[in-house]
Design an enzyme around this catalytic site. Sequence first.
Site: not given
Length: 466
Positions: A233-235
């Site tokens: 995830s980009k998170r």
Amino acid sequence: MTVRVRFAPSPTGFMHLGNARTALFNWLFARHHGGEFVLRIEDTDRTRHTEAAVQVIYDTLKWMGLDWDGPVLRQSERIDIYHQVAEKLIAEGKAYRCVCTKEELEAKKAAMKDTAHHACYDGTCRDKNLGPDCGPHVVRFRMPKEGVSMFDDMVQGHIEKNYADLDDFIMVRTDGMPTYQFAVVVDDLALKITHVIRGCDHIDNTHDQIALYKALGAEPPKFGHAPRILGLSKRKGSPSVEYYREAFGLLPQGLNNYIARLGWSHGDDEIFTMDELVKAFDITGVNQANGNFDEDKLKWVNEQQIHITSADVLADHVIPIFASRGVNVEKGEFLNKLLEMMRERAHNLNEIVDQSMFVFKAPESYDEKSVKKNFNADTENLLNEFADKLEASSTWDNDSIDKAIKDVIEPRELKLGKLAQPIRIALVGIAQSPGIHETIWFVGKDECIRRLRAAAKYAASIQAQA
Ligand code: GLU
């Protein structure tokens, strides 16, 4: 038949881990079969792609050790060729010009939204036989409307779809640029690609592409679609090679080993050198099910790889990290010795560099806790006396260092730690370091004496304040 595979990234400015794995699978497949691995840059979207983004692809592949064969193919340099092929297909009635505007198509789609084929072009221009002077137009592929499109995927097995569900897809856009779907087939044919290995997000495209091969009278290559990597995830930061490389202090072989095993297995074996991967890799062993990205496993595999990598190779990878921290380090026996010691203690390349910094840089400050615990009224004398002993010694090796230590602690009946900890603080800035003899040796005689005297002064100054 010589195996020829290709990696065909679009220059987005970063290398997604999924793409990196596609590159690795292709490279392993080529090397396993003694074949060729070709690099093609899919850069027809001129507004989005920059040369810096292309450079990222080259740099990342080189870092991963995935060398390509022959010249790099750039799609942006082949526009005329795509036009020639499109013209040929139009002349043969296998493609046609279409003047429907975007607005018209959207309106039609909205009106058809409840029918089975609402996503497909309705065929308004399919039989109009429009010529090149028809005004702004696209070129569409004339998809057969009957029968079943099928192929045997090397990973996913037998796959089929009704032609009736396939679209008259666009081959050339109004601005004259080819679409991915069209250029990929023209290029794979030109490059004599025998096996297409890529992500399973391209399974649906494969039907269109096989139809195009048939229209061109060519045999399609074999296809193998690798499963997705879930949980990127980009998170957590960017899902890119560059991000993980930096943030996790990765050795290329750590990343390669981990991503190879993510979606492919070989018994219970976990740790592979590149040669072992080449030998063992088998595309039919790639899993159908998606794999979950596991940061802890990546860290673990990377650490195992660091332990089995030669100091000489480690040196090539830590030197740039030292440089990024403002320290110039040279390749050679000294660095190799240091790395042999540090790789046993460190979990990743960043830690190796951080924990080796003291060798090249005097501490800028002393850790408060370490000082509180280990400095006392005697520290100034102790450190100065040890510096005197080192100064007096004419050799610089384990024995002479050991003798200097004993000459200070024995008359005072001190335990080693009572001297070693203040020395560590003097040399490293904190009461933590590898073995005391090695720590001293790596700092070097003159620099050691300088740091000991500076710390002695500091010890005196805090005593004066107390
Ligand atoms: N440029 C495409 C991608 O990066 C290539 C797909 C293919 O390998 O055909 O997804």
